[in-house]
Scaffold this motif. Structure first.
Motif, PDB file in Angstrom:
ATOM      1  N   ARG A 486       0.843  -1.197   0.000  1.00 38.83           N
ATOM      2  CA  ARG A 486       0.000   0.000   0.000  1.00 38.83           C
ATOM      3  C   ARG A 486       0.879   1.248   0.000  1.00 38.83           C
ATOM      4  NH1 ARG A 486      -3.872  -1.629  -2.410  1.00 38.83           N
ATOM      5  NH2 ARG A 486      -2.190  -3.088  -2.913  1.00 38.83           N
ATOM      6  N   LYS A 487       0.390   2.306  -0.602  1.00 41.21           N
ATOM      7  CA  LYS A 487       1.116   3.567  -0.679  1.00 41.21           C
ATOM      8  C   LYS A 487       0.265   4.688  -0.091  1.00 41.21           C
ATOM      9  CE  LYS A 487       4.349   1.637  -3.265  1.00 41.21           C
ATOM     10  NZ  LYS A 487       5.690   1.335  -2.716  1.00 41.21           N
ATOM     11  N   GLY A 488       0.917   5.770   0.269  1.00 39.36           N
ATOM     12  CA  GLY A 488       0.195   6.972   0.651  1.00 39.36           C
ATOM     13  C   GLY A 488      -0.038   7.106   2.148  1.00 39.36           C
ATOM     14  N   THR A 489      -0.375   8.318   2.532  1.00 43.35           N
ATOM     15  CA  THR A 489      -0.586   8.655   3.939  1.00 43.35           C
ATOM     16  C   THR A 489      -1.770   7.898   4.521  1.00 43.35           C
ATOM     17  OG1 THR A 489       0.263  10.877   3.528  1.00 43.35           O
ATOM     18  CG2 THR A 489      -1.041  10.565   5.529  1.00 43.35           C
ATOM     19  N   GLY A 490      -1.550   7.308   5.690  1.00 44.44           N
ATOM     20  CA  GLY A 490      -2.650   6.713   6.445  1.00 44.44           C
ATOM     21  C   GLY A 490      -3.002   5.294   6.105  1.00 44.44           C
ATOM     22  N   GLY A 491      -2.237   4.652   5.216  1.00 48.40           N
ATOM     23  CA  GLY A 491      -2.551   3.282   4.826  1.00 48.40           C
ATOM     24  C   GLY A 491      -2.096   2.263   5.857  1.00 48.40           C
ATOM     25  N   PRO A 492      -2.403   0.966   5.601  1.00 44.97           N
ATOM     26  CA  PRO A 492      -2.065  -0.083   6.565  1.00 44.97           C
ATOM     27  C   PRO A 492      -0.651  -0.634   6.425  1.00 44.97           C
ATOM     28  CG  PRO A 492      -3.333  -1.026   4.784  1.00 44.97           C
ATOM     29  CD  PRO A 492      -3.234   0.446   4.497  1.00 44.97           C
ATOM     30  N   GLN A 493       0.136  -0.135   5.455  1.00 44.83           N
ATOM     31  CA  GLN A 493       1.499  -0.631   5.293  1.00 44.83           C
ATOM     32  C   GLN A 493       2.301  -0.399   6.579  1.00 44.83           C
ATOM     33  OE1 GLN A 493       0.047   1.832   3.613  1.00 44.83           O
ATOM     34  NE2 GLN A 493       1.450   3.476   2.996  1.00 44.83           N
ATOM     35  N   PRO A 494       3.128  -1.372   6.975  1.00 42.37           N
ATOM     36  CA  PRO A 494       3.777  -1.328   8.292  1.00 42.37           C
ATOM     37  C   PRO A 494       4.511  -0.032   8.603  1.00 42.37           C
ATOM     38  CG  PRO A 494       4.080  -3.486   7.316  1.00 42.37           C
ATOM     39  CD  PRO A 494       3.424  -2.638   6.272  1.00 42.37           C
ATOM     40  N   GLN A 495       5.278   0.499   7.659  1.00 43.14           N
ATOM     41  CA  GLN A 495       6.035   1.715   7.960  1.00 43.14           C
ATOM     42  C   GLN A 495       5.109   2.894   8.246  1.00 43.14           C
ATOM     43  OE1 GLN A 495       9.301   2.047   8.596  1.00 43.14           O
ATOM     44  NE2 GLN A 495       9.240  -0.191   8.425  1.00 43.14           N
ATOM     45  N   GLU A 496       4.006   2.969   7.523  1.00 45.98           N
ATOM     46  CA  GLU A 496       3.055   4.066   7.743  1.00 45.98           C
ATOM     47  C   GLU A 496       2.331   3.893   9.074  1.00 45.98           C
ATOM     48  OE1 GLU A 496       0.889   7.616   6.869  1.00 45.98           O
ATOM     49  OE2 GLU A 496       2.877   6.786   6.461  1.00 45.98           O
ATOM     50  N   VAL A 497       2.012   2.657   9.418  1.00 40.84           N
ATOM     51  CA  VAL A 497       1.368   2.395  10.706  1.00 40.84           C
ATOM     52  C   VAL A 497       2.308   2.777  11.850  1.00 40.84           C
ATOM     53  CG1 VAL A 497       0.563   0.552  12.242  1.00 40.84           C
ATOM     54  CG2 VAL A 497      -0.232   0.646   9.872  1.00 40.84           C
ATOM     55  N   LYS A 498       3.588   2.439  11.702  1.00 36.21           N
ATOM     56  CA  LYS A 498       4.562   2.803  12.740  1.00 36.21           C
ATOM     57  C   LYS A 498       4.673   4.317  12.877  1.00 36.21           C
ATOM     58  CE  LYS A 498       7.317  -1.421  12.221  1.00 36.21           C
ATOM     59  NZ  LYS A 498       8.596  -1.999  11.718  1.00 36.21           N
ATOM     60  N   ARG A 499       4.643   5.018  11.744  1.00 40.51           N
ATOM     61  CA  ARG A 499       4.704   6.483  11.797  1.00 40.51           C
ATOM     62  C   ARG A 499       3.475   7.042  12.524  1.00 40.51           C
ATOM     63  NH1 ARG A 499       2.408  10.701   9.991  1.00 40.51           N
ATOM     64  NH2 ARG A 499       0.923   9.502   8.734  1.00 40.51           N
ATOM     65  N   ARG A 505       1.051   8.807  19.753  1.00 43.43           N
ATOM     66  CA  ARG A 505       1.581   8.888  21.124  1.00 43.43           C
ATOM     67  C   ARG A 505       1.941  10.327  21.485  1.00 43.43           C
ATOM     68  NH1 ARG A 505       2.164   4.306  23.846  1.00 43.43           N
ATOM     69  NH2 ARG A 505       2.339   2.326  22.712  1.00 43.43           N
ATOM     70  N   LYS A 506       2.503  11.051  20.537  1.00 48.48           N
ATOM     71  CA  LYS A 506       2.833  12.458  20.798  1.00 48.48           C
ATOM     72  C   LYS A 506       1.570  13.266  21.080  1.00 48.48           C
ATOM     73  CE  LYS A 506       7.111  12.767  18.075  1.00 48.48           C
ATOM     74  NZ  LYS A 506       7.752  13.367  16.870  1.00 48.48           N
ATOM     75  N   THR A 507       0.538  13.016  20.284  1.00 51.48           N
ATOM     76  CA  THR A 507      -0.722  13.737  20.480  1.00 51.48           C
ATOM     77  C   THR A 507      -1.338  13.393  21.829  1.00 51.48           C
ATOM     78  OG1 THR A 507      -1.106  13.724  18.097  1.00 51.48           O
ATOM     79  CG2 THR A 507      -2.998  14.198  19.502  1.00 51.48           C
TER      80      THR A 507
END
Length: 541
Positions: A486-499, A505-507
């Motif tokens: 998956r590509k793009g902001t907010g998707g389920p791809q692992p790197q995006e989920v980690k981000r 957590r910051k919020t």
């Protein structure tokens, strides 16, 4: 002399009317300060008898609330602030201010003595002071009324309950993030219209609900800005002839400022501010119910991938195989209670003319925000007991055709095959697979080639041979491959989920800090009030 029956009856009627009128002359509205009141219970009963505002945190059928948030405690706090301000502004002379402060101090201290009382009525409390120091104690009431005093008390209670709501919400959000952290690579089916739609990670699912609760955090902060404005000093609804310093009262009582319009302050904002808080809680409850429903549907399956720890369930009295998820049902019940109570708060205010008491304390007497805390605690118990089986979840995905859209997307991305042709091809595969019981891993590649030709010919597309080899065909139908690509902001791809996890957590940390600061400000204001009051009460004249 003989009297006719008609004249006798007429005389009796006149006598009855005269008697009724004579007796009504002696009937006056009850002064709660003059009614017998020697115990806290008797004071409450006398006030309730004439319909005076009760203290819902101390009534029967409810757990006793925080003693610092009772009506008695807050009336004393308001009395402290009032006499400090009146003395500072010169409305009450310093010697009299000190004397009245002594009366306030006595009213507070006597409550902890044997036989002491904690009345929640303004005049009952004033009577304790006048009995001790004389009628001058009533000078503390200069320029104020039950109206602004009780509006201030109710707003302070609502403020406390909204902050408790924020705390419970934050605790649930933290649990969601901790579970998500452990399930970035746990693939699960996501549903639309109650049907498996696409694979995502369980972390992605949990982050969706955490994001929704994060918005509730935003709404709470926005609500608090509107809520934390003081009505104190507006008297009944139009201020008074006394030059009261409303800003000083607000500061001493922990408010961020004054609600400017005096009518709005105690009579109109008392509609919308509590309704806003109640409906915000109701909105949270809708999402809590949705989460509980998503978990509970797993119990409908023979081999679920999401269950509660067996130690958190209970057995059937008759059916040995059953493990009943009582925590889920209790959490859903509590969410439904919040929705119902929030609607009751709104209904109490509906078609009620301005200034009535029906709507002013409905949020507290109905307990909607206390129920909201219970709801989040119930959800926390569910989350703490949650058991996730990643292998079973992946098996669920691989036995169904949730990746069929990716097959069409792959043909378009890699080979420029129009999406509608790829969609038609994938749909033909699903129809045939379900008729013969094959899965993405077992569907014959040769049959796929045949069905692709059929779809291409339907749209007169050439070449009509399937451009994917068998390895590419299987990869396109892999849930793991689909999620990872998956590509793009907010998707389920692992790197995006980690981000997203890091950002969430910051919020959350920011929201926790906001809550801490609000409570510290209230504590500081209380300390400043006590310091100013003690300085007045202990001053040497």
């Amino acid at each position: 002399m003989n009297t006719s029956p008609q004249r006798a009856l007429k005389s009796l009627l006149h006598l009855a009317v005269t008697f009724a009128l004579f007796n009504s002359v002696g009937a006056y509205a009850a002064n709660t300060g003059e009614l017998p009141c020697t115990t806290t219970e008797q004071c409450a009963a006398q006030a309730a008898k004439v319909g005076a505002t009760p203290d819902s945190s101390q009534t029967e059928h409810k757990t006793k609330g925080d003693p610092t948030q009772t009506q008695f405690a807050w009336l004393n706090r308001i009395n402290k602030a009032s006499i400090v301000m009146l003395t500072e502004e010169g409305i009450v002379k310093p010697d009299m201010g000190q004397k009245i402060a002594g009366g306030v101090r006595y009213a507070i201290a006597q409550a902890d003595q044997p036989g002491g009382t904690r009345p929640s009525d303004v005049l009952q409390l004033e009577k304790i002071m006048t009995d001790k120091i004389g009628p001058e104690a009533s000078l503390i009431h200069s320029g104020r009324s039950r109206q602004d005093m009780l509006a201030t008390y109710r707003l302070a209670v609502l403020r406390s309950q909204v902050l408790a709501y924020s705390e419970a919400l934050n605790a649930t959000r933290l649990r969601l993030l901790n579970i998500a952290d452990k399930n970035v690579d746990t693939l699960v089916p996501a549903y639309t219209n109650g049907v498996q739609a696409m694979p995502i990670s369980y972390a992605h699912y949990l982050l969706a609900f955490e994001a929704a609760f994060e918005r509730d955090g935003q709404r709470i902060r926005e609500l608090y800005t509107r809520l934390n404005k003081s009505p104190m000093g507006t008297a009944v609804l139009a201020n008074s002839a006394y030059p009261l310093n409303r800003e000083r009262l607000a500061e001493l009582l922990g408010f961020d400022g004054v609600r400017e319009n005096s009518l709005d302050s105690s009579q109109v904002s008392t509609y919308d501010i509590p309704i806003e808080a109640a409906n915000l809680a109701s909105s949270s409850a809708i999402r809590v119910g949705a989460m509980i429903g998503d978990i509970h549907t797993q119990y409908h399956q023979v081999r679920p991938w999401l269950l509660l720890d067996e130690a958190a369930t209970y057995t059937s009295s008759a059916m040995p195989q059953k493990r009943n998820p009582g925590l889920l049902m209790r959490a859903r019940e509590s969410a439904s209670d919040v929705v119902g109570l929030a609607q009751a708060v709104t209904l109490r205010a509906h078609n009620v003319t301005t200034g009535m008491t029906d709507y002013k304390f409905a949020f507290d007497s109905l307990g909607v925000l206390r129920a909201t805390q219970t709801m989040f605690h119930s959800l926390d118990a569910v989350l703490d007991a949650l058991q996730i089986n990643p292998q079973r979840a992946l098996e669920e995905l691989e036995s169904e055709w949730t990746t069929s859209m990716e097959l069409a997307d792959t043909l378009e991305r890699q080979y420029n095959v129009p999406f509608r042709i790829g969609h038609s091809f994938a749909s033909l595969i699903v129809t045939e697979a379900r008729s013969n019981g094959t899965t993405p891993k077992t569907f014959p590649y040769a049959d796929a080639q045949k069905l692709y030709r059929q779809a291409a010919d339907k749209y007169q597309w050439t070449p009509n041979s399937l451009p994917l080899d068998e390895a590419g065909f299987r990869a396109a139908l892999s849930p793991t491959t689909m999620v990872q690509t998956r590509k793009g902001t907010g998707g389920p791809q692992p790197q995006e989920v980690k981000r997203m996890l890091v950002q969430a957590r910051k919020t959350l940390e920011g929201d926790q800090q906001w809550l801490k600061e609000r409570r510290e400000r209230l504590k500081t204001a209380e300390g400043h009030l006590d310091t100013a009051f003690d300085k007045l009460a202990d001053s040497k004249r």
